[in-house]
Structure formats: structure tokens, C-alpha cells
Design an enzyme around this catalytic site. Sequence first.
Site, PDB file in Angstrom:
ATOM      1  N   THR A 377       0.846  -1.179   0.000  1.00 27.43           N
ATOM      2  CA  THR A 377       0.000   0.000   0.000  1.00 27.43           C
ATOM      3  C   THR A 377       0.888   1.237   0.000  1.00 27.43           C
ATOM      4  O   THR A 377       2.011   1.198   0.447  1.00 27.43           O
ATOM      5  CB  THR A 377      -0.891  -0.021   1.249  1.00 27.43           C
ATOM      6  OG1 THR A 377      -1.596  -1.259   1.244  1.00 27.43           O
ATOM      7  CG2 THR A 377      -1.860   1.125   1.271  1.00 27.43           C
ATOM      8  N   ALA A 461      -1.246  -2.162   6.161  1.00 24.39           N
ATOM      9  CA  ALA A 461      -2.280  -3.126   6.569  1.00 24.39           C
ATOM     10  C   ALA A 461      -3.034  -2.611   7.798  1.00 24.39           C
ATOM     11  O   ALA A 461      -3.320  -1.424   7.877  1.00 24.39           O
ATOM     12  CB  ALA A 461      -1.660  -4.502   6.806  1.00 24.39           C
TER      13      ALA A 461
END
Length: 560
Positions: A377, A461
Site C-alpha cells: 500500500t 495493513a
Amino acid sequence: MKKILFVLTIIVTAGTLMASNPINLYGRDAEGRNGVVAAAKPEASQVGVAILEMGGNAVDAAIATAFALGVLEPNASGIGGGGFMIIRLADMDDAVVIDFRETAPGATSPSFFNLDENNRPINYESTVGGKAIGVPGEVAGLLYALEHYGTLSREQVIKPAIDWAKKGIPVTTNLFSIINDNYEKIMMMENGADIYLKYGGIPYEIGETIVLNDLANTLELIAEKGKDAFYTGEIAEKIVAEVQKRGGVMTLEDLSNYEVKIRKPVCGSYRDYTILSVPPASSGGTHVIELLNIMENFDLESLGDNTAETLHIWSEAMKLVFADRAKYMADTDFAEVPLEGLTSKDYAKLLADKIDMNRPIESVEAGDPWQFESGSTTHLSVMDKEGNMVAITKSINYFFGSGVVVPGTGILLNNHMDDFVKTPGSVNSVEPGKRPLSSMSPTLVLDPEGRPYMTIGAPGATRIITTVAQTISNIIDHGMTVQQAILAPRVFRSQSGPFYIEGRISINAYNKLIQMGHEISIRNDYDPYFGGVHAVLFNRDIGILFGGADPRRDGQAVAF
């Protein structure tokens, strides 16, 4: 191929408990009067500022930066993935959330994955290969934002990404280590190995460049024809063929039917500052607010930063929040979620009252927010002097996603199907068209007068939720600058398991936490495990925007 091993050395000094990993901490922040872009790659931040300098608005800069990040940091995000964006322009009464999260293909079901006796996917099929891939949303989401809130053309905002793909992206120390850590995944599928490894399967060295010509060609087609170039036609056919070749079930209809969702942000407050963040299918915004609501019941300023008492409260509050996340959170198009209860101050007070200041809670169960209902991410932040604010968090999930690269396109596909619960019966079980639960938390903060104050977010996460909340608290409770708040030691605790801390936590705090009964796991001094915050803060008193970037990634803020 010889594997590279990283040895963790623990050093105990009089003041701190340190896990040594040398890292460049300096020169990552920036300040300016006109605008700031903070992203996970310095080249991407420079792209965004160049767009602002040529007259583009904050959305134009954010979209250009996002496309550039997908090229410069291909291991973490890109057009084969998805994400969330929150926008609040100066002339908007309310912020808007653009949800471009991936969706489950139409041929899936709650029993989609083959599981072993421990309910774990066989052959890692939820993380590697075709079944791991959700229908990508990034192209649709970024272009929707540009068309509705931007001022420049597709060609103008995508061109910097194309130029970098043709020029070649620099292999930094961070990218080098990520490629080596994911060597087996890259080698499993020849299309990715042909791009991210040299001839013979040899990793690129630090300082070399990786040229992405196929990806450049794909981006040129998107710049020319828009989202249809990705979701229909030759590129879509190539995506479907490769996904099915690797064992997946995605169809042309899944791609052509993909829809961006426009949502209202979840809204809360922390010590008179307004918090605006993303709703489900991300759990992030809701639980950032829930966590801050719990922490608001304690005088953190008096307790002090990096003390055992403050860290203990963070640990216990995190356990309570993650218990609620596991029970209640899912895509609200498929499940009823008590968002109002979860973000309620009264509910947070009940949870805060469960915290014993002398010892950890032994067994944590989800609370009852319904009673408070009244009806790897990346992240980038952009803000300008007019108060236009954009925060984008986007991802392909694990580093190098599913490992599947679509031949002839350079598209590296996500493995976000792994974010579903693998068994039937959960609010987050697999269903056709459903968006898997996420922790992405692009967030905007308004000052006590309701004026633009900060844009913030992170990868990492489930650690995203706790990292964003800790950074906000560092600024509001402890008076840190945005860069000091990002550099400060981080901690993480889920519903169960150890209390993870960075090695720079005070040795006195560490010893006291052990005495209180905490099971502690020490991470590196500046550990990517805790994400990489990128934020921009507006100090209205002096009229200067301050950008902060995280040394845990290749982060860099750029200003003008």
C-alpha cells in the site's frame, strides 16, 4: 540464487531500547507557502508540485502523483490495484470519498477458496496467482476524480508517469530489499521476472534503473482513450486471459461492469479537531475515530509521550478497537454496520472504562455499538494555500501483489481477495461484486474553527489505523511538528498477540510494561511494519504549509 539475510541486532542503552537499522532521517520534510505534496517517493512528490506550479489544482496534483507512484513504486500500488480517496476543496461544503476498491469477480462465492484442515488457503491461492486477484479499480477511481474535481487533461496528469516508465525507475535500498524479499514470488511467473529481474534471474543492484516500456504504452493508451482503454478492448482481454491462465475466474463482464462508489466520509472529532475519513468497505476511518475517541478519555499530555502509562493505554485501546473491527466491519452494500455506534463518544467512554491502568485486559471481546445507533500500500497527501485538501491511499496489497503481470501491458495485478474472510458466515466473506474489507485510512483534519488543518494517511495493513491515530495524537496532544510526529516511535496491538514496539521506546517504559504483564515484541528502530505516514499540515498563524514524510519508506515531501 543466494538469499540475502538481514541480521537484527538489539542494543540496550541507558535511555532507549534500540533495534539497529541505519536509515536516513534527514531532509524528508518540506515547507512552503503555496502547496505541498508528500508521497512515498521523492520523484512522485516532485511530479505533484510541478502540476501545482503549472496551474493545476490539488486534485490534478494528487492524480498525477498517484499515477507516478504506480510507476515509481510498482511493488506497492499501481493500475492493477485499487484504493480510497478523500477530497475537500475550498469551495466544497462537504468532503467526498471516492471508493475505488477492488471487487470480487462475479463467479466467486463464500466457499471460493480451497482450504486445508486449518481453514488456510491451499497453495497460497488467496495471495499468489489468479484467484487472489480482485477487479482493479484504480484507473476508474483516479480518472473519476480528475474528471469531476480536476482542471487539467488526462494527458497532462499522466505524462509524468509515462516519462518515468520510459526513463526507468531508480532501484533504491528499499526497493532492492523488497525485490530480494519477494524473489520467489517474482520468479514464479515469467512475465514479472522479465521486468523486475535482470537476465538470468539476477536482481537489479542499488542505483540501477528498471525500464517499464510496456507499462508506458498502457498509460499512453489510458491517457488517450480514458478508462475504457483499461476496462474494455485489448487490454481488458489480456487481463482476463492472464488471470484465467493463472487459475482465476475474472471475466470481461467483471471489468466492464466495475463501478466507482461515491460515499460520504465518516466524521468524528478529537479534542475539538474534526476528523474526516473513509467509510466501509474500508474499516480504517471508522476505527481511527473510534481509537481516538477512546484515547480522548485520558490526559495524554500530562501522562507524557513514550511513557509506560501512555503506551499501556494505546495497547488496551487498540485491542478493544480490533475486537470490534473483526465482528462488525464489512462492505456496507452487503452488510449492516453500526457506523454511528462505533464512532460514538458515549460508546468510546464505555470502552475506555474497561481499561485497567495497572495491567492488560486478558480477554477482549467486541462491544455492543448497536445501542448507540440512532437510525504493502502507499499514501500521498496534497494541500495548497487555498485550503484544498486531497488524501489518497492505494494498494496492490502484498508487495508485488499476486505476482501476476499481464503480458505486453506491464500491469501488475493485486491480491486483495486475500482481504476477505476465507470461510462462509462472516460479514466479510467472499461474495460476487463485494469489496473486501480494508484498513486504508486517508484522512483530513480540520482545526477547532473548522478550517483546513491536515491531510494524512499511511500504508501498513491493519497498522494503518493505529499509525494514523498515533500521529494525529502526537501533533495534538504532544505539540509535535508534523515531521516529529512521523519520526516518533510507534506501537501496535491487535485483539490478541504481543504488543509490537519500535526499538526506540524508552528502556524505562519497556521495563515497566513488562512488569505490568505485557508480552512485547521489539521491532527495528524505524520499521516499515508500522507503515509510512505522509502528511501535510497548514500552520495558519504564519501562513506556511509543512509536509512530513516517512523514513520507514522512501518518503519525501516537496513544497513550493
